[in-house]
Design a protein around this motif. Structure first.
Motif, PDB file in Angstrom:
ATOM      1  N   ASN A 136       0.755  -1.243   0.070  1.00  0.00           N
ATOM      2  CA  ASN A 136      -0.039  -0.084   0.012  1.00  0.00           C
ATOM      3  C   ASN A 136       0.801   1.220   0.079  1.00  0.00           C
ATOM      4  OD1 ASN A 136      -2.373  -1.501  -0.039  1.00  0.00           O
ATOM      5  ND2 ASN A 136      -2.525  -1.567   2.393  1.00  0.00           N
ATOM      6  N   LEU A 137       1.707   1.277   0.674  1.00  0.00           N
ATOM      7  CA  LEU A 137       2.542   2.460   0.909  1.00  0.00           C
ATOM      8  C   LEU A 137       3.747   2.767  -0.590  1.00  0.00           C
ATOM      9  CD1 LEU A 137       3.947   4.818   2.599  1.00  0.00           C
ATOM     10  CD2 LEU A 137       5.793   3.233   3.487  1.00  0.00           C
ATOM     11  N   LYS A 138       4.121   1.629  -0.797  1.00  0.00           N
ATOM     12  CA  LYS A 138       4.699   1.862  -2.423  1.00  0.00           C
ATOM     13  C   LYS A 138       3.585   2.148  -3.372  1.00  0.00           C
ATOM     14  CE  LYS A 138       8.714  -1.254  -1.923  1.00  0.00           C
ATOM     15  NZ  LYS A 138       9.402  -2.643  -2.313  1.00  0.00           N
ATOM     16  N   ARG A 139       2.444   1.493  -3.357  1.00  0.00           N
ATOM     17  CA  ARG A 139       1.682   2.079  -4.402  1.00  0.00           C
ATOM     18  C   ARG A 139       1.246   3.747  -4.317  1.00  0.00           C
ATOM     19  NH1 ARG A 139      -1.487  -1.843  -3.751  1.00  0.00           N
ATOM     20  NH2 ARG A 139      -3.125  -0.676  -2.030  1.00  0.00           N
ATOM     21  N   ALA A 140       1.146   4.181  -3.169  1.00  0.00           N
ATOM     22  CA  ALA A 140       0.757   5.557  -2.657  1.00  0.00           C
ATOM     23  C   ALA A 140       1.796   6.338  -3.289  1.00  0.00           C
ATOM     24  CB  ALA A 140       0.385   5.586  -1.458  1.00  0.00           C
ATOM     25  N   ARG A 141       3.054   5.891  -3.050  1.00  0.00           N
ATOM     26  CA  ARG A 141       4.177   6.573  -3.354  1.00  0.00           C
ATOM     27  C   ARG A 141       4.461   6.715  -4.935  1.00  0.00           C
ATOM     28  NH1 ARG A 141       9.026   4.545  -2.254  1.00  0.00           N
ATOM     29  NH2 ARG A 141      10.029   6.644  -1.989  1.00  0.00           N
ATOM     30  N   GLY A 142       4.156   5.562  -5.818  1.00  0.00           N
ATOM     31  CA  GLY A 142       4.160   5.777  -6.910  1.00  0.00           C
ATOM     32  C   GLY A 142       2.956   6.544  -7.721  1.00  0.00           C
ATOM     33  N   ARG A 143       1.992   6.389  -6.972  1.00  0.00           N
ATOM     34  CA  ARG A 143       0.643   7.183  -7.735  1.00  0.00           C
ATOM     35  C   ARG A 143       0.871   8.598  -7.530  1.00  0.00           C
ATOM     36  NH1 ARG A 143      -4.364   3.417  -5.818  1.00  0.00           N
ATOM     37  NH2 ARG A 143      -3.908   1.587  -7.745  1.00  0.00           N
ATOM     38  N   ARG A 144       1.749   9.097  -6.273  1.00  0.00           N
ATOM     39  CA  ARG A 144       1.908  10.498  -6.040  1.00  0.00           C
ATOM     40  C   ARG A 144       3.022  11.108  -6.962  1.00  0.00           C
ATOM     41  NH1 ARG A 144       3.025  14.765  -2.436  1.00  0.00           N
ATOM     42  NH2 ARG A 144       5.018  15.334  -2.344  1.00  0.00           N
ATOM     43  N   GLY A 145       3.808   9.967  -7.479  1.00  0.00           N
ATOM     44  CA  GLY A 145       5.001  10.452  -8.434  1.00  0.00           C
ATOM     45  C   GLY A 145       4.460  10.612  -9.842  1.00  0.00           C
ATOM     46  N   LEU A 146       3.386   9.863 -10.224  1.00  0.00           N
ATOM     47  CA  LEU A 146       2.748   9.878 -11.486  1.00  0.00           C
ATOM     48  C   LEU A 146       2.071  11.158 -11.509  1.00  0.00           C
ATOM     49  CD1 LEU A 146       1.776   6.410 -12.105  1.00  0.00           C
ATOM     50  CD2 LEU A 146       3.528   7.502 -13.231  1.00  0.00           C
ATOM     51  N   ASP A 147       1.124  11.521 -10.345  1.00  0.00           N
ATOM     52  CA  ASP A 147       0.446  13.035 -10.113  1.00  0.00           C
ATOM     53  C   ASP A 147       1.539  13.944 -10.404  1.00  0.00           C
ATOM     54  OD1 ASP A 147      -1.885  11.494 -10.093  1.00  0.00           O
ATOM     55  OD2 ASP A 147      -1.653  11.402  -7.634  1.00  0.00           O
ATOM     56  N   ILE A 148       2.436  14.055  -9.658  1.00  0.00           N
ATOM     57  CA  ILE A 148       3.422  15.154  -9.968  1.00  0.00           C
ATOM     58  C   ILE A 148       4.113  15.359 -11.140  1.00  0.00           C
ATOM     59  CG2 ILE A 148       5.901  15.901  -9.033  1.00  0.00           C
ATOM     60  CD1 ILE A 148       3.756  16.047  -7.014  1.00  0.00           C
ATOM     61  N   LEU A 149       4.389  14.297 -11.934  1.00  0.00           N
ATOM     62  CA  LEU A 149       4.556  14.301 -13.370  1.00  0.00           C
ATOM     63  C   LEU A 149       3.575  15.043 -14.076  1.00  0.00           C
ATOM     64  CD1 LEU A 149       6.654  11.024 -14.321  1.00  0.00           C
ATOM     65  CD2 LEU A 149       7.465  13.288 -14.178  1.00  0.00           C
ATOM     66  N   ASN A 150       2.449  14.738 -13.952  1.00  0.00           N
ATOM     67  CA  ASN A 150       1.155  15.087 -14.662  1.00  0.00           C
ATOM     68  C   ASN A 150       1.061  16.657 -14.410  1.00  0.00           C
ATOM     69  OD1 ASN A 150      -1.316  15.209 -16.251  1.00  0.00           O
ATOM     70  ND2 ASN A 150      -2.335  14.842 -14.479  1.00  0.00           N
ATOM     71  N   LEU A 151       1.294  17.046 -13.302  1.00  0.00           N
ATOM     72  CA  LEU A 151       1.333  18.577 -12.903  1.00  0.00           C
ATOM     73  C   LEU A 151       2.384  19.313 -13.522  1.00  0.00           C
ATOM     74  CD1 LEU A 151       0.132  18.186  -8.955  1.00  0.00           C
ATOM     75  CD2 LEU A 151      -1.229  19.077 -11.009  1.00  0.00           C
ATOM     76  N   ILE A 152       3.446  18.715 -13.448  1.00  0.00           N
ATOM     77  CA  ILE A 152       4.522  19.408 -14.082  1.00  0.00           C
ATOM     78  C   ILE A 152       4.571  19.730 -15.592  1.00  0.00           C
ATOM     79  CG2 ILE A 152       7.100  19.016 -14.697  1.00  0.00           C
ATOM     80  CD1 ILE A 152       7.681  17.461 -12.086  1.00  0.00           C
ATOM     81  N   GLN A 153       4.013  18.706 -16.067  1.00  0.00           N
ATOM     82  CA  GLN A 153       3.712  18.802 -17.664  1.00  0.00           C
ATOM     83  C   GLN A 153       2.643  19.793 -17.923  1.00  0.00           C
ATOM     84  OE1 GLN A 153       3.069  14.693 -18.659  1.00  0.00           O
ATOM     85  NE2 GLN A 153       4.577  14.605 -20.014  1.00  0.00           N
TER      86      GLN A 153
END
Length: 369
Positions: free
Chosen positions: A218-235
């Motif tokens: 669960n923790l890794k999954r949350a961190r990975g999804r957070r990273g994808l969200d950050i990338l989306n915001l950066i773009q």
């Protein structure tokens, strides 16, 4: 599949060469005495030559193909080490050099025609002049690349309207690693405008983020999804050029090693908060921008004797100590603050300790004797 296509192509080349060789041999006196045109021996001799050369090329084609692939790999590895800007400038210099060479040699070539010897001299002279000016064109453009960049920047500035937030000039690409994307602070840093683009996101980093986001933990999954969200915001929100680099290195397994290789190819800087990657990059001479070092550098400076109003939230490790935190996460250890846990008190700073993990402040109660 590609090897099979090359093999059959080389076989066809062998068949064509066999026919050409048979025609040459038939015209020679030694073969012409036994073979006359339009009889069975003539066609049989041609068929034997075609089949023989085709078979030789078919048998030897794997060796030719391996040699071609080896040469291609060597050239590709050599080109990968050269920055893309330098390759473009070198090609531009080559074209300009060849144009100048042909403009110079054309008037001279008119006087070196009509005679076999003069034509040979003219052809040799044209070849030498083309080689010399092509080499000069490449050499000059590479040595003057900084000035050429400034010229291109000047033309870009006055040739078209600059988009909002676009940076004018040449800057090193910034390559993001997995840890700094998951951390998330890079988004706020990019919004401030302190970093120049372009921002490069390697495809293997994106793949690693997807793998983490699909984890059963669960923790890794949350961190990975957070990273994808950050990338989306950066773009979406950052006005800089953000590019997904599809380049991968199949012969390299570790993501950190791929990042260092990519950084060397693009002549860029890695943005990370990974301590180990930072150290390896320093050894290999790859420039690194460490988010943790930046965070420590911009923390407010606190000097001994300064008074602070803080909220003690828990006990310290040592007897009688209390612990508080500043808004930026800096830990404050208060001597005698254990009995004030949960309260807001005034303290006086006694010392400041800088560690690898960050800054620690030691204080005592203001009214303590």
């Amino acid at each position: 599949m590609l090897e099979r296509i090359f093999r059959w192509f080389l076989t066809v080349v062998g068949l064509v060469l066999g026919y050409a060789a048979s025609e040459i041999l038939i015209k020679s006196n030694s073969v012409n005495a036994f073979v006359s045109r339009n009889n069975i021996y003539y066609f049989g001799f041609i068929a034997v030559c075609i089949i023989l050369l085709g078979l030789i090329f078919y048998i030897l084609s794997p060796y030719f193909i391996r040699l071609i692939f080896k040469i291609t790999e060597i050239l590709e590895n050599a080109i990968q080490k050269i920055p893309t800007n330098d390759i473009i400038l070198a090609v531009l210099g080559l074209i300009i050099g060849l144009i100048i060479a042909n403009l110079l040699i054309s008037p001279i070539a008119r006087f070196l025609t009509g005679n076999t010897i003069l034509s040979a001299i003219g052809s040799s002279l044209a070849f030498i002049v083309n080689i010399v000016f092509a080499t000069l064109g490449i050499d000059i453009t590479l040595k003057k690349k900084e000035e050429l960049y400034n010229v291109f920047t000047f033309l870009k500035r006055f040739g078209k309207e600059k988009r909002k937030g676009e940076k004018v000039g040449i800057s090193q690409p910034k390559i993001l690693d997995t840890s700094v994307i998951i951390d998330g602070r890079i988004l706020d840093i990019l919004k401030t405008g302190f970093l120049e683009g372009p921002i490069l996101i390697p495809s293997f980093v994106l793949e690693e983020l997807r793998h983490i986001a699909d984890s059963s933990d669960n923790l890794k999954r949350a961190r990975g999804r957070r990273g994808l969200d950050i990338l989306n915001l950066i773009q979406k929100e950052i006005p800089l050029t953000v590019e997904i680099v599809e380049k991968n290195f199949d012969n390299i397994q570790e993501v950190d090693s791929k990042l260092l290789k990519l950084c060397q190819i693009y002549n860029g800087k890695i943005i990370t908060n990974d301590f180990n990657l930072n150290k390896v990059a320093e050894v290999q001479g790859v420039p690194v921008l460490n988010i943790n070092e930046l965070a420590n550098a911009v923390k407010p400076i606190v000097i001994p004797g300064e008074e602070m109003n803080i909220h003690i939230i828990k006990d310290g490790k040592e007897a009688g100590q209390g612990v508080a935190y500043l808004d930026d996460g800096t830990m404050i250890v208060v001597e005698g603050g254990k009995k004030y846990v949960g309260e807001v008190v005034d303290v006086v700073v006694t010392s400041v300790l800088q560690t690898a993990a960050g800054r620690m402040i030691f204080a005592k109660l203001k009214n303590a004797s």
